[in-house]
Design an enzyme around this catalytic site. Structure first.
Site, mmCIF file in Angstrom:
data_model
loop_
_atom_site.group_PDB
_atom_site.id
_atom_site.type_symbol
_atom_site.label_atom_id
_atom_site.label_comp_id
_atom_site.label_asym_id
_atom_site.label_seq_id
_atom_site.Cartn_x
_atom_site.Cartn_y
_atom_site.Cartn_z
ATOM 1 N N GLY A 90 0.796 -1.233 0.000
ATOM 2 C CA GLY A 90 0.000 0.000 0.000
ATOM 3 C C GLY A 90 0.817 1.266 0.000
ATOM 4 N N TRP A 106 -5.320 0.800 17.968
ATOM 5 C CA TRP A 106 -4.390 1.932 18.023
ATOM 6 C C TRP A 106 -5.091 3.234 18.390
ATOM 7 C CZ3 TRP A 106 -1.369 0.191 12.986
ATOM 8 C CH2 TRP A 106 -0.711 -1.009 13.285
ATOM 9 N N GLU A 111 -2.657 -8.438 18.088
ATOM 10 C CA GLU A 111 -2.311 -7.603 19.243
ATOM 11 C C GLU A 111 -3.409 -7.512 20.276
ATOM 12 O OE1 GLU A 111 -1.302 -3.673 18.025
ATOM 13 O OE2 GLU A 111 0.293 -4.425 16.737
ATOM 14 N N HIS A 132 -4.115 -7.710 5.043
ATOM 15 C CA HIS A 132 -2.668 -7.750 5.271
ATOM 16 C C HIS A 132 -2.388 -7.759 6.765
ATOM 17 C CE1 HIS A 132 1.518 -6.717 5.391
ATOM 18 N NE2 HIS A 132 1.218 -5.678 6.129
ATOM 19 N N CYS A 187 1.203 -7.978 9.528
ATOM 20 C CA CYS A 187 2.654 -7.789 9.431
ATOM 21 C C CYS A 187 3.468 -8.788 10.227
ATOM 22 C CB CYS A 187 3.068 -6.437 9.956
ATOM 23 S SG CYS A 187 1.982 -5.126 9.585
ATOM 24 N N HIS A 225 11.855 -3.791 6.557
ATOM 25 C CA HIS A 225 12.424 -3.077 7.709
ATOM 26 C C HIS A 225 13.906 -2.801 7.513
ATOM 27 C CE1 HIS A 225 8.847 -5.175 9.290
ATOM 28 N NE2 HIS A 225 8.630 -3.984 9.785
HETATM 29 N N1 GLN Z 1 -1.306 -0.412 3.874
HETATM 30 C C1 GLN Z 1 -0.400 -0.108 4.934
HETATM 31 C C2 GLN Z 1 0.946 0.331 4.357
HETATM 32 O O1 GLN Z 1 1.341 -0.169 3.377
HETATM 33 C C3 GLN Z 1 -0.198 -1.295 5.832
HETATM 34 C C4 GLN Z 1 0.707 -0.966 6.991
HETATM 35 C C5 GLN Z 1 0.783 -2.034 8.043
HETATM 36 O O2 GLN Z 1 0.547 -3.178 7.785
HETATM 37 N N2 GLN Z 1 1.127 -1.681 9.242
HETATM 38 O O3 GLN Z 1 1.626 1.144 4.902
HETATM 39 ZN ZN ZN Z 2 2.345 -4.676 7.484
#
Ligand code: GLN
Ligand code: ZN
Length: 772
Positions: free
Chosen positions: A448, A577, A621, A657, A659, A710
Site C-alpha cells: 500500500g 491503536w 495484538e 494484510h 505484518c 524493515h
Molecule cells: N497499507 C499499509 C501500508 O502499506 C499497511 C501498513 C501495516 O501493515 N502496518 O503502509
Molecule cells: Zn504490514
C-alpha cells in the site's frame, strides 16, 4: 512541596505504580535525542531527567498521592533498566568499549556494528520494551545505583516513596535466549542464579531506607504452567527469607491473577497490588474465594490506568468498600502504571469543555485516586462534591449526541448474519475475479504505502497550518500518485496502489474523518524509547460523513489500465491503536467502524475499484491475555472484518494484510476473515508461513512477503526468485501472490524502487517454470 506524611491511616493511602516520564513538553525526548546527536551533554541529560522526576513528584503529590513510586522513570525503557540492574548486559554491548550511558543506549538502539536488543510489545498495550537476552553463560551481578538513587532523591525531598522494579519471574519470562544460547535454553532455568541478585537489590534498598519494595509480575496474569507458578512461590519465599528486609509487595495488572493468586497469598509477601478494572474485575471474587488477605496490604487498582475516561468514582468506591473486608489494609491506585495514558487532559484546550470533562489523563487519574483514598479514610461524606461531579460527567457522556447516534445504533441493531457473509462460496468468487482481473500467475503487488518523503510530510503540515491551500495540496498529492503509478507500470507490477501519500498514519487518517473520534493536541504516549504517539480517542458512535479514500483511489485508477487496490484500515486495527470507549463492549464499537468501512467499500466498488485491501495488522495484538477469553474475541473481530467486506460483488477481490508471521493460534481466525487474498510477512522466516498455511489447508490466495521492508538492504533478483520457488514448494501457483512483507513508507524511494524492480524481475524469472 508537600509535607511528609506522618499520620498513617489504616486504610486509604493514595498511591501509584508509575507516571509518564516525558514531561509536559516532551522534554525527555528532546534531551535524549539531543544527547544522541551530540547537542546535549551527559550531565545536561541527567539534569533534565532529575528535573522531570522532581516535577512528577510535585505534581502527583500535589494531586494528593501520598506514597509515590520510584525507579519507574527511565531514559528509555524500564525492562532495559531491570536488565541493567541485574547485570544482564550482552557481551556484544559490553565489548563495544563505550561508556556506561552509551552502552545502555547501544542495548536500546545499537551502535556502529552492534545490534540492539529486540523490541516487542508490552503485553496488550502499545508500549514496546526491549527484550533482555540470556544464555546459560549469563552471569548476573547487581547494580542498584539507579534504584537507590531515585529512592533517596525522593525521600530526601520529603516524600514517602516505594521503589518499583520488574520482578524476577517476569524478567525471566520476558527475556529471550541470546543468539549464542544453546538450543532449547529456557531463561527460567536461571532463576537460582538471579534470586541472589534480586536479594542484593532488596538489601541495598533496605539500606537506603525503603520500607516497602514493589516487584511487578505482570506475566502472572497470563495462563502459566505449574512450573512457573512453583517458580513464583520459590522466588518470593527466598526473597522474603532475609531476616531484615523491606516489606515486599507483588504487583500484577492488565488482567486477573487467576491461579497465581493463591500462590502469592500463600507466600510470605506482605502485600499484593491487583487490578480490579475491565477483565481483571474478577480478582474481587477470586480474592473473596480464598478468604482475602487478612493482615496484608492490598493496593487496589480501581481506576483504569490505561484508558482516558473519567472514573466512575461511585463504582470504584463500592469496590473498595467490599475490599475493606478482604484485606488488612486497602490503598487505592490506578490499575497499572500511568505510562500508558497522556499526561494532562487540562492541556486539551481545543476540546469542547463538555467533552473535556469526560476525560481523565495521568494527572486527573492521580486526583481520582486521591479522592477515593480520602473517602476511605474520612468516609463518603468527605467527598460528596467530587462524587457528584463524577456522576454528572458520566451522565453528560451517556446522554451526549456524540456518544449516542440513533441512526448508527439502529443500523447496528439491524445487522444480520447474512450481512457478515459473502453470499458466494470462495471458488465461485475466485473464478469471477479471475475473469474480471485477468492477472498472470504469481501476480505482483505491494502492501500500500510508498516512501513518505519529507516533502510529503511538509505538504501535509503546510495544509494544516494553512500555508498550502486545498488546491495546492491536491496537486502535490496527485503528482506523487502519478509518479507512483508510473513507477509501478514501468516495473511491471500487476495490481497497483496509489501509495498512500495523503496518510500520516493508517489509523489517524481515518479517525480524523470519522464521526465519533476525537483528536488531542498534547495527548502523547510513549510507544518506545523516544518515540511518542498521539492515539485518537474513540469517544462516540462511529459514522462516516463522506467518502474517505475515494478521490485518491479514483485518481490513481484514472491513470492506468491495471487494477488499483483501494486501501483501508480494518476495524480491529482502528480500535487497537486508539483509546476505546469503556461504556460499551468493544465488539459493538468494532461493528460501528465496520459499517463505516462497508460504506466506503461500496463507494469504491461503485467507482469501478475491483480490488480492495482491508489491513488488519493489529488482529493478534488485541488477543486477550487469558486464553479463555480468546475465542469470543476472535469471533467478534473476524465478524467485524466480514461485516466491513461482506457487501461486495463476487468479482470484487478483498485483500487483507498482517505484518507478522507467527500465526499459531489465530490461523483459524485468519481463515474466518474469508478474504480472497492475504499478504503476510514471510521473508525473515524464509517462507515458513507458506508451509504452515499449506499444512493447515488454508484454502485461499496468499502473498507471503518476499523481502523485509524493515531493512534498507535491496534483495537480489536471485534471492527473491529463490524464496518464490520455496513458496511454490508449499502452495500451488494459482494461489500465490508476490509482494513485499509490508508497506514501504519507511524506505527511501531509491531502496523501494530497486527492490520492487528486482521483485518483478524475479517473478518473471520464475513464471516460465510454471508452464505459462
Ligand atoms: N497499507 C499499509 C501500508 O502499506 C499497511 C501498513 C501495516 O501493515 N502496518 O503502509
Ligand atoms: Zn504490514
Amino acid at each position: 512541596m508537600t509535607e511528609i506524611q506522618t499520620a498513617r491511616a489504616a486504610h486509604g493511602r493514595a498511591t501509584l505504580h508509575g507516571y509518564p516520564r516525558q514531561g509536559h513538553g516532551r522534554e525527555l525526548k528532546k534531551a535524549v535525542e539531543g544527547y544522541w546527536a551530540g547537542r546535549v551533554t551527559e550531565g545536561e541529560l541527567l539534569g533534565t531527567a532529575a528535573q522531570l522526576r522532581a516535577d512528577a513528584r510535585r505534581e502527583t503529590a500535589g494531586s494528593g498521592i501520598e506514597e509515590i513510586p520510584t525507579g519507574d522513570f527511565s531514559l528509555y525503557d524500564h525492562v532495559l533498566d531491570t536488565a541493567w540492574a541485574v547485570g544482564a548486559v550482552p557481551a556484544r554491548h559490553r565489548a563495544a568499549g563505550l561508556g556506561e550511558l552509551d552502552t545502555y543506549f547501544a542495548m536500546a538502539r545499537g551502535a556502529a556494528d552492534v545490534q540492539p536488543l529486540e523490541m516487542t510489545k508490552w503485553f496488550d498495550t502499545n508500549y514496546h520494551y526491549l527484550v533482555p537476552e540470556l544464555s546459560q553463560d549469563t552471569v548476573f551481578s547487581p547494580d542498584s545505583r539507579k534504584q537507590t538513587a531515585e529512592f533517596t532523591e525522593a525521600r530526601d525531598a520529603g516524600y514517602a516513596a516505594r521503589p518499583v522494579l520488574l520482578g524476577p519471574i517476569s524478567f525471566l519470562l520476558l527475556s529471550k535466549p541470546a543468539p549464542e544460547a544453546s538450543p532449547g535454553f529456557e531463561p527460567l532455568t536461571l532463576l537460582d542464579r538471579l534470586l541472589p541478585v534480586y536479594a542484593s537489590l532488596l538489601d541495598d534498598l533496605r539500606e537506603a531506607g525503603a520500607e516497602w519494595v514493589q516487584f511487578d509480575e505482570p506475566v502472572l496474569v497470563q495462563d502459566q504452567p505449574g512450573a512457573v507458578l512453583s517458580a513464583t512461590a520459590r522466588a518470593y519465599r527466598e526473597l522474603c527469607a532475609a531476616p531484615v528486609r523491606p516489606k515486599v509487595l507483588v504487583a500484577s495488572y492488565f488482567d486477573a491473577l487467576g491461579d497465581a493468586l493463591p500462590v502469592l497469598a500463600d507466600s510470605p509477601v506482605e502485600g499484593l497490588a491487583l487490578d480490579f478494572t475491565g477483565p481483571a474485575a474478577s480478582n474481587l471474587e477470586a480474592l473473596a474465594a480464598i478468604g482475602g488477605l487478612p493482615d496484608r496490604r492490598l493496593i487496589a487498582g480501581v481506576v483504569d490506568g490505561r484508558n482516558v475516561w473519567a472514573a466512575d468514582l461511585e463504582r470504584a468506591l463500592s469496590t473498595l468498600a467490599t475490599l475493606l473486608g478482604l484485606a488488612g489494609r486497602v490503598d487505592p491506585s490506578p490499575s497499572c502504571s500511568l505510562l500508558h495514558v497522556p499526561l494532562d487532559a487540562a492541556a486539551e484546550r481545543d476540546l469542547d469543555p463538555q467533552v473535556a470533562r469526560w476525560l481523565s489523563f495521568a494527572r486527573q487519574k492521580t486526583a481520582e485516586v486521591a479522592v477515593l483514598a480520602r473517602a476511605l479514610r474520612e468516609g463518603r461524606d468527605a467527598v460528596v462534591p467530587q462524587l457528584a461531579a463524577s456522576r454528572a460527567a458520566l451522565a453528560s457522556r451517556a446522554g451526549s449526541a456524540l456518544t449516542r447516534d440513533a441512526a448508527v445504533r439502529d443500523r447496528c441493531a439491524a445487522v444480520t448474519g447474512a450481512d457478515t457473509r459473502r453470499p458466494q462460496p470462495y471458488e465461485e468468487r475466485a473464478a469471477a475475479q479471475r475473469a474480471r482481473l485477468g492477472l498472470p500467475l504469481l501476480p505482483t503487488t505491494t502492501i500500500g504505502s510508498f516512501p513518505q518523503t519529507s516533502e510529503l510530510r511538509a505538504a501535509r503540515a503546510a495544509l494544516r497550518t494553512g500555508r498550502l491551500g486545498e488546491d495546492g495540496y491536491r496537486e502535490r498529492i496527485e503528482r506523487e500518485i502519478r509518479n507512483v503509478v508510473a513507477f509501478q507500470e514501468k516495473a511491471g507490477l500487476d495490481v497497483l496502489v496509489h501509495g498512500e501519500p495523503e496518510r500520516n498514519d493508517m489509523v489517524q487518517y481515518f479517525a480524523e474523518q470519522l464521526g465519533g473520534f476525537l483528536a488531542t493536541r498534547h495527548g502523547w504516549v510513549q510507544s518506545y524509547g523516544t518515540r511518542y504517539v498521539r492515539p485518537p480517542i474513540l469517544a462516540g458512535d462511529v459514522s462516516r460523513h463522506a467518502p474517505m479514500t475515494l478521490t485518491w483511489t479514483r485518481y490513481a485508477q484514472s491513470l492506468t489500465e491495471r487494477p488499483v487496490k483501494g486501501m483501508l484500515t480494518g476495524p480491529v486495527t482502528m480500535l487497537a491503536w486508539s483509546f476505546v470507549r469503556d461504556d460499551q463492549p468493544l465488539a459493538d464499537t468494532a461493528r460501528q467502524v465496520a459499517l463505516a468501512l462497508r460504506d466506503e467499500i461500496a463507494d469504491l466498488e461503485a467507482a469501478g475499484t475491483a480490488v480492495v485491501q482491508v489491513d488488519e495488522p493489529a488482529l493478534r495484538e488485541l488477543l486477550p491475555l487469558r486464553r479463555a477469553a480468546r475465542p469470543a474475541y476472535l469471533e467478534w473481530a473476524t465478524e467485524a472484518f466480514r461485516l466491513a467486506t461482506g457487501g461486495v460483488r463476487a468479482d470484487t477481490q478483498i485483500h487483507t494484510h498482517m505484518c507478522y508471521a507467527e500465526f499459531g493460534e489465530i490461523l483459524g481466525a485468519i481463515e474466518a476473515l474469508d478474504a480472497d487474498v492475504i499478504s503476510l510477512e514471510a521473508a525473515r522466516s524464509r517462507m515458513g508461513i507458506a508451509r504452515e498455511l499449506a499444512d493447515a489447508d488454508y484454502p485461499r490466495e496468499v502473498g507471503p512477503g518476499v523481502y523485509d521492508i524493515h531493512s534498507p538492504r535491496v534483495p537480489s533478483v536471485e534471492e527473491i526468485a529463490d524464496l518464490l520457488r520455496r513458496a511454490l514448494g508449499a502452495l500451488p501457483p494459482e494461489r500465490l501472490w508476490v509482494n513485499p512483507d509490508c508497506g514501504l513508507k519507511t524506505r527511501s524511494p531509491e531502496e523501494a524502487g530497486a527492490a520492487l524492480e528486482n521483485m518483478s524481475a524475479a517473478t518473471q524469472r520464475v513464471r516460465p517454470s510454471l508452464g505459462v
